[in-house]
Each structure stands twice: as C-alpha cells, then as structure tokens.
Scaffold this motif. Sequence first.
Motif, short mmCIF file in Angstrom:
data_model
loop_
_atom_site.label_atom_id
_atom_site.label_comp_id
_atom_site.label_asym_id
_atom_site.label_seq_id
_atom_site.Cartn_x
_atom_site.Cartn_y
_atom_site.Cartn_z
N ASN A 252 0.82 -1.21 0.00
CA ASN A 252 0.00 0.00 0.00
C ASN A 252 0.85 1.26 0.00
OD1 ASN A 252 -2.99 -0.72 0.23
ND2 ASN A 252 -2.04 -2.09 1.70
N PRO A 253 0.51 2.22 -0.87
CA PRO A 253 1.31 3.45 -0.99
C PRO A 253 1.26 4.29 0.28
CG PRO A 253 -0.13 3.16 -2.91
CD PRO A 253 -0.56 2.16 -1.88
N ILE A 254 2.34 5.02 0.51
CA ILE A 254 2.40 6.03 1.55
C ILE A 254 2.92 7.32 0.92
CG2 ILE A 254 2.84 4.32 3.35
CD1 ILE A 254 5.78 5.33 3.35
N THR A 255 2.85 8.42 1.65
CA THR A 255 3.50 9.64 1.19
C THR A 255 5.01 9.39 1.19
OG1 THR A 255 1.77 11.00 2.16
CG2 THR A 255 3.85 12.09 1.62
N PRO A 256 5.69 9.54 0.05
CA PRO A 256 7.12 9.20 -0.01
C PRO A 256 7.92 9.90 1.08
CG PRO A 256 6.27 9.58 -2.21
CD PRO A 256 5.18 9.99 -1.27
N ARG A 257 8.77 9.11 1.73
CA ARG A 257 9.63 9.67 2.78
C ARG A 257 10.99 9.01 2.72
NH1 ARG A 257 6.23 6.36 6.50
NH2 ARG A 257 7.55 4.70 7.41
N PRO A 258 12.03 9.67 3.20
CA PRO A 258 13.38 9.11 3.10
C PRO A 258 13.54 7.84 3.93
CG PRO A 258 13.44 11.48 3.54
CD PRO A 258 12.03 11.05 3.74
N LEU A 259 14.35 6.92 3.42
CA LEU A 259 14.80 5.78 4.21
C LEU A 259 16.07 6.23 4.91
CD1 LEU A 259 14.59 2.66 4.86
CD2 LEU A 259 16.20 2.34 2.97
N ASP A 260 15.91 6.77 6.10
CA ASP A 260 17.07 7.38 6.77
C ASP A 260 17.52 6.60 7.99
OD1 ASP A 260 14.91 7.95 8.38
OD2 ASP A 260 14.98 10.12 8.07
N GLU A 261 16.94 5.42 8.24
CA GLU A 261 17.37 4.56 9.33
C GLU A 261 16.94 3.13 9.02
OE1 GLU A 261 13.46 5.46 12.15
OE2 GLU A 261 15.41 6.29 12.69
N ASP A 262 17.27 2.20 9.91
CA ASP A 262 16.87 0.81 9.69
C ASP A 262 15.35 0.70 9.58
OD1 ASP A 262 19.50 0.17 9.95
OD2 ASP A 262 19.33 -0.81 11.90
N TYR A 263 14.90 -0.11 8.60
CA TYR A 263 13.48 -0.45 8.53
C TYR A 263 13.34 -1.92 8.87
CZ TYR A 263 8.64 -0.86 7.26
OH TYR A 263 7.28 -1.09 7.32
N TRP A 264 12.52 -2.23 9.86
CA TRP A 264 12.36 -3.60 10.33
C TRP A 264 11.31 -4.30 9.48
CZ3 TRP A 264 14.72 -5.61 15.01
CH2 TRP A 264 15.60 -4.70 15.61
N LEU A 265 11.77 -5.26 8.68
CA LEU A 265 10.90 -5.97 7.75
C LEU A 265 10.73 -7.41 8.24
CD1 LEU A 265 9.62 -5.20 4.89
CD2 LEU A 265 11.40 -6.66 3.93
N GLY A 266 9.57 -7.68 8.86
CA GLY A 266 9.31 -8.99 9.41
C GLY A 266 8.87 -9.98 8.35
N PRO A 267 8.82 -11.29 8.70
CA PRO A 267 8.37 -12.30 7.74
C PRO A 267 7.00 -11.97 7.16
CG PRO A 267 9.30 -13.34 9.68
CD PRO A 267 9.22 -11.88 9.99
#
Length: 460
Positions: A252-267
Amino acid sequence: MSFTRRQMLKGLTGLVVVGLGAGGAARYWLGKVEDDNAGHDYELIAAPLDVELVPGYKTEAWAFGPSAPGTELRVRQGTWLRVRFINQLPVETTIHWHGIRLPLEMDGVPYVSQLPVKPGEFFDYKFRVPDAGSYWYHPHVSSSEELGRGLVGPLIVEEREPTGFAHERTLSLKTWHVDEQGAWMPFSVPREAARNGTAGRLITINGQAEAVTELPAGQVVRVRLLNLDNTWTYRLNLKGNCEAMIYALDGNPITPRPLDEDYWLGPGMRICLAIRIPEAGEEISLRDGFVRLGTLRSVASSEAPGDWPKALPANPIAEPDLENAEKLNFNFEWAGKVSVNTDNGKPPSLWQINGQAWDITDKTCAERPIATLRKGKSYIFELKNMTQYQHPIHLHGMSFKVIASNRRKITEPWFTDTYLLGKNERAQVALVADNPGTWMFHCHVIDHMETGLMAAIAVV
C-alpha cells in the motif's frame, strides 16, 4: 464448516486429478499461457528442484516453477488472475495469496477454503486483484517445511496507469535452513519456536547468496523488497552514495519519505523503495543491520537522469469509521510451557491468542472463531504483545489501517495486511469488515503460527 472431499469436488471448480503423461516430469515450469481458450493465464507447477544455494553443493528444494523462490507472477490491478496450479510434489499442498483481498474460496487455507491439492491433482485459482502493490504466494500446509524448502514466490500487481518508474527490480529475501554442504537442517526446533523462531543459516536474494544486482546509473529505480522467510526479521538499510525514498509498505502506498534509518521488515512484509542510482561503477550495500545481504551495482546507462516519480495512487480500501468503530482486544501470549509428549504427531503448544492456542492438526479449529464481525461494520483491533519477542501479525482477506502504538510514533496511518508487533507493544489497527468468510489471523513467524499463535475471524 466440515465437509467431505466429494462435497469439495462438487462445490469448487478445478480440483481434479491431472496426469502429465510420459516425460511430464520435465514440465516443471511456470509459463504464460497464450491460448485464449485455455481458461487460465498461468500454469504453475510445484515440484522437487535441485538448487545450488551453497557453491559446489546441491540442495533438494521444492519450487514453484524453475527456481526457488518461484518465478515472479505479474497481473494488472483490477483484472483477473487465473492460475492453474499443478501439484507434482510428494505431499499435498495449496497456494495462499498473501495480502490479496479475494473471495474466501480462493484463499488457499486447507479445510477452510479448500481441501489440500494432493500429488497429481490440479486446482484452478481465479480472482480479481483490487489492489496494486508487492505481494507473494506460498502454501498453508505444513508451512515450516514447505515454505522452508522453497515454496514461496513474488506476486506483483501493477498499477492501472503508468507510475513514472522506468526501471524496477524485485528482490526476494529468504533465509535457508541448510548447513555448509547444503543439507537440510531442522525447520522447527521447539525451544527456538518458543523464542524468536528457528532461524536459518544462509541468507539469499532471489535464491543467491551475496547476490549482485545491476542497476542503471543516474536512474530512479523502483526496488521491491519482499521478506519470504519463515522466521527472520531484517533491519534493512543501505550503505553507499545513494538517495532512497519509501513509496509503499506491504503493497500500500504512503507519502514518499526518506529511508534514513533501519526499517524492520518482518516475515511476510514488503517495502517498495525508490533509489537514485549513483555513477557507473559505484556500489550500494543492502544490509541487515551491519550484515551485507547483497550488492546493488551501478552500470552505465545512456538514458538521461530520471526524476523522482509522484506518490503512488491509493488502493480502493474502505476507510474505517473510527468514531463508531467497535473495539476488540487481542492478547498475544506465551503459553508458558513446552509440551514434552509429541509422539501423537502434534506440535508443542507454545503460544496463544486470548488464551486460545491453535492446533494445526485439528481440521475443525476454524469452526470456533475468536471473533465474529458484522459485514460492513468498522472495528478497531487492540493488539497487545505480552511477550519479549516480535510478532508480524497477518490478517487474510482484508487490509487494516495502523492508527496508534505505544512504542512508535504514527505520523501517517497506513493500510497493510501484516504489522510487526514489537516486544511488549500495544498497537491499534482499524478496518471495515467488508469481506465475508472465515479468515486466518496469525503471526507470520511460521514457528509461532504452527505452535498456537493463530486464530480464525469470521465476517458474517
């Protein structure tokens, strides 16, 4: 809810025995069907496949098509996806289409939406895909082993109209339970299932360890990252001379924002990034915390530098009425003991939701839903993690909106189908119960799901 195989054959089209004939074993492939009269768009065959995960050694995997993870399926938003699934494995199985809002009979849950597809049978899956985004497919039978052996694959639903991205890549992350010679190790160990889950030892991108992905210099590339793992949560980050923006979470789309730190991507979770690729010859490290997962390598491009595309269009998901929503509470807990008698073929009972532990060997569990929702009504689920371990909570058949958390600041609520519930976190998600049926509601750490952390939610 209970039904016989004869009733299933009568009530669901497509479940019949198939014989591939002499030499049929060689037809383990995923092919686009060009025949307009075929009745399906793709033919998807699950079968054993030798893969080289560890250099110089063969691993006996199970695969959808000629690779593990399986070949990417693509369909355009709003159109029909028609897949003839053929089972050439030595075990029964199904396909669940993770994150897709579809009719119950296409959801792929054994003894809830269909009977398992036995060896030599086929089943026709046919449904319209309402939402664009990054999704995936996998069995819901003997999940630790079947997903662990490689029965996973990406499903990409393209937007109705062009998005402005001229380039894109799909990167499927998976950790394998193999040793240094590529031999299988246990997919589930009880004492690990009672903790974070049984972790694999070899991480791959699109089935390759230390993978290198070439991307065109100067371009803004859409990179879809999918976590197809049984257990592992990745702390995703990029290191190198690049800019990266988050454009979508879990389809699902979000308002684009910087990836400026770790993003926790679970299973089970997915993230869609836009990355501006640096000059030719430079490399970007895709990392899990401080561990390199793979390399994004810039190669020369004759195209003019690309611009950042505008935000992706929202999916047509009903907005919940928060003021009039009914609140329901769900406690995710450790059961407090490890079963010692497993000679009866049942896994240990380690986890529970609201005091109830799911038994994956009981074909009638779904007849006792943990909650019954009224069609068209709005609900707020209070998700309480009463443990010291993370749980990616996944709901079949519907999407929910993350609206609040006591552990993180929700600046922009977003729709998703899987939410990573942190240690001791209390979060609120809201939805409109707009899809009738009995839907699975579970943690996507497969160890946790198979040892109790699953329930059924009915919409009537």
